[in-house]
Design a protein around this motif. Structure first.
Motif, PDB file in Angstrom:
ATOM      1  N   HIS A   3       0.846  -1.131  -0.031  1.00 25.89           N
ATOM      2  CA  HIS A   3       0.123  -0.054   0.065  1.00 25.89           C
ATOM      3  C   HIS A   3       0.964   1.469  -0.028  1.00 25.89           C
ATOM      4  O   HIS A   3       0.563   2.142  -0.801  1.00 25.89           O
ATOM      5  CB  HIS A   3      -0.940   0.145   1.201  1.00 25.89           C
ATOM      6  CG  HIS A   3      -1.594   1.100   1.489  1.00 25.89           C
ATOM      7  ND1 HIS A   3      -2.760   1.480   0.591  1.00 25.89           N
ATOM      8  CD2 HIS A   3      -1.506   2.337   2.167  1.00 25.89           C
ATOM      9  CE1 HIS A   3      -3.319   2.617   1.027  1.00 25.89           C
ATOM     10  NE2 HIS A   3      -2.666   2.959   1.770  1.00 25.89           N
ATOM     11  N   TYR A   4       2.104   1.281   0.665  1.00 28.42           N
ATOM     12  CA  TYR A   4       2.958   2.102   0.778  1.00 28.42           C
ATOM     13  C   TYR A   4       4.301   1.794   1.091  1.00 28.42           C
ATOM     14  O   TYR A   4       4.419   1.001   1.735  1.00 28.42           O
ATOM     15  CB  TYR A   4       2.473   3.227   1.787  1.00 28.42           C
ATOM     16  CG  TYR A   4       3.283   4.250   2.179  1.00 28.42           C
ATOM     17  CD1 TYR A   4       3.255   5.472   1.326  1.00 28.42           C
ATOM     18  CD2 TYR A   4       4.303   4.298   3.335  1.00 28.42           C
ATOM     19  CE1 TYR A   4       4.421   6.640   1.537  1.00 28.42           C
ATOM     20  CE2 TYR A   4       4.949   5.644   3.406  1.00 28.42           C
ATOM     21  CZ  TYR A   4       4.982   6.593   2.610  1.00 28.42           C
ATOM     22  OH  TYR A   4       5.943   7.699   2.964  1.00 28.42           O
ATOM     23  N   TRP A  13      -1.478  -4.951   3.186  1.00 31.85           N
ATOM     24  CA  TRP A  13      -2.317  -6.032   3.696  1.00 31.85           C
ATOM     25  C   TRP A  13      -2.013  -7.219   3.842  1.00 31.85           C
ATOM     26  O   TRP A  13      -1.490  -7.846   2.862  1.00 31.85           O
ATOM     27  CB  TRP A  13      -3.718  -5.623   3.188  1.00 31.85           C
ATOM     28  CG  TRP A  13      -4.946  -6.415   3.626  1.00 31.85           C
ATOM     29  CD1 TRP A  13      -5.241  -7.647   2.813  1.00 31.85           C
ATOM     30  CD2 TRP A  13      -5.715  -6.168   4.652  1.00 31.85           C
ATOM     31  NE1 TRP A  13      -6.446  -8.258   3.501  1.00 31.85           N
ATOM     32  CE2 TRP A  13      -6.690  -7.116   4.809  1.00 31.85           C
ATOM     33  CE3 TRP A  13      -5.444  -5.297   5.752  1.00 31.85           C
ATOM     34  CZ2 TRP A  13      -7.301  -7.388   5.743  1.00 31.85           C
ATOM     35  CZ3 TRP A  13      -6.541  -5.485   6.926  1.00 31.85           C
ATOM     36  CH2 TRP A  13      -7.343  -6.592   6.741  1.00 31.85           C
ATOM     37  N   VAL A  20      -3.413  -4.909   8.953  1.00 29.83           N
ATOM     38  CA  VAL A  20      -2.308  -4.022   8.300  1.00 29.83           C
ATOM     39  C   VAL A  20      -1.198  -4.539   9.002  1.00 29.83           C
ATOM     40  O   VAL A  20      -1.047  -4.494  10.243  1.00 29.83           O
ATOM     41  CB  VAL A  20      -2.897  -2.889   8.662  1.00 29.83           C
ATOM     42  CG1 VAL A  20      -1.775  -1.569   8.231  1.00 29.83           C
ATOM     43  CG2 VAL A  20      -3.992  -2.425   8.089  1.00 29.83           C
ATOM     44  N   ARG A  39      -0.499   6.301   6.428  1.00 36.02           N
ATOM     45  CA  ARG A  39      -0.852   5.680   5.442  1.00 36.02           C
ATOM     46  C   ARG A  39      -1.204   4.084   6.021  1.00 36.02           C
ATOM     47  O   ARG A  39      -2.061   3.526   5.350  1.00 36.02           O
ATOM     48  CB  ARG A  39       0.398   4.999   4.615  1.00 36.02           C
ATOM     49  CG  ARG A  39       0.942   6.371   3.678  1.00 36.02           C
ATOM     50  CD  ARG A  39      -0.446   6.616   2.628  1.00 36.02           C
ATOM     51  NE  ARG A  39       0.275   7.868   1.903  1.00 36.02           N
ATOM     52  CZ  ARG A  39       0.556   7.767   0.680  1.00 36.02           C
ATOM     53  NH1 ARG A  39       0.437   6.721  -0.132  1.00 36.02           N
ATOM     54  NH2 ARG A  39       1.082   8.837  -0.103  1.00 36.02           N
ATOM     55  N   GLU A  42      -5.133   4.955   6.775  1.00 39.47           N
ATOM     56  CA  GLU A  42      -5.767   4.798   5.682  1.00 39.47           C
ATOM     57  C   GLU A  42      -6.024   3.505   4.934  1.00 39.47           C
ATOM     58  O   GLU A  42      -7.197   3.031   4.752  1.00 39.47           O
ATOM     59  CB  GLU A  42      -5.072   5.626   4.386  1.00 39.47           C
ATOM     60  CG  GLU A  42      -4.876   7.106   4.792  1.00 39.47           C
ATOM     61  CD  GLU A  42      -3.892   7.645   3.555  1.00 39.47           C
ATOM     62  OE1 GLU A  42      -3.552   7.001   2.912  1.00 39.47           O
ATOM     63  OE2 GLU A  42      -3.809   8.772   3.827  1.00 39.47           O
ATOM     64  N   LEU A  43      -5.085   2.711   5.182  1.00 38.63           N
ATOM     65  CA  LEU A  43      -5.314   1.103   4.689  1.00 38.63           C
ATOM     66  C   LEU A  43      -6.242   0.467   5.723  1.00 38.63           C
ATOM     67  O   LEU A  43      -7.197  -0.325   5.161  1.00 38.63           O
ATOM     68  CB  LEU A  43      -3.864   0.433   4.713  1.00 38.63           C
ATOM     69  CG  LEU A  43      -3.998  -0.942   4.030  1.00 38.63           C
ATOM     70  CD1 LEU A  43      -4.766  -1.137   2.831  1.00 38.63           C
ATOM     71  CD2 LEU A  43      -2.684  -1.597   4.251  1.00 38.63           C
ATOM     72  N   LYS A  47      -9.698  -1.212   4.444  1.00 40.71           N
ATOM     73  CA  LYS A  47      -9.998  -2.542   4.582  1.00 40.71           C
ATOM     74  C   LYS A  47     -10.968  -3.039   5.755  1.00 40.71           C
ATOM     75  O   LYS A  47     -11.318  -4.075   6.099  1.00 40.71           O
ATOM     76  CB  LYS A  47      -8.570  -3.371   4.871  1.00 40.71           C
ATOM     77  CG  LYS A  47      -7.920  -3.559   3.581  1.00 40.71           C
ATOM     78  CD  LYS A  47      -8.301  -4.349   2.797  1.00 40.71           C
ATOM     79  CE  LYS A  47      -7.334  -4.637   1.615  1.00 40.71           C
ATOM     80  NZ  LYS A  47      -7.917  -5.609   0.920  1.00 40.71           N
TER      81      LYS A  47
END
Length: 133
Positions: A3-4, A13, A20, A39, A42-43, A47
């Protein structure tokens, strides 16, 4: 899927853990530390995650200021994002993060432990694996 990714960490993920994951590989200044954590949040929201795994095995240590930020501000932000269980693989039990952080549920005014530190990654993974998503 990542994701980042940055010079200091990557966030992704984990489908098996349904969590996470933040894997640190270098120390970060506060602004970069905050970017990675943002980040991750955010994930977690995307999710609808309830679990997070933080792997800090490759870090030399955090400054007391950064550790305080992690246990206070970031834990509160995780809780607001829906995270209920955070496991951290920490290389040193003397690390300031080793005290379990608590967050207060405003609706029920009950305190629950959010951050659970473990000396080894496999212990953190085993603990999170036992928690239903």
């Amino acid at each position: 899927m990542t994701h980042y990714f940055s010079d200091e960490a990557y966030v992704f993920w984990d489908d098996v853990l349904e969590a996470v994951v933040i894997r640190w590989h270098a120390m970060a200044e506060m602004d970069r530390l905050s970017a990675v954590m943002t980040r991750a949040i955010e994930l977690a929201k995307a999710k609808r995650a309830r679990k997070v795994l933080v792997d800090t095995r490759h870090l030399a240590g955090l400054s007391p200021q950064d550790a305080r930020w992690m246990t206070e501000e970031w834990s509160a932000r995780l809780a607001e994002a829906g995270i209920r269980y955070a496991a951290a693989a920490l290389p040193d039990f003397a690390n300031p993060l080793m005290t379990k952080s608590e967050h207060r549920n405003a609706a029920t005014a009950e305190q629950t432990e959010l951050l659970h530190p473990f000396p080894e990654l496999n212990q953190a993974i085993a603990w999170l694996s036992g928690i239903p998503a």
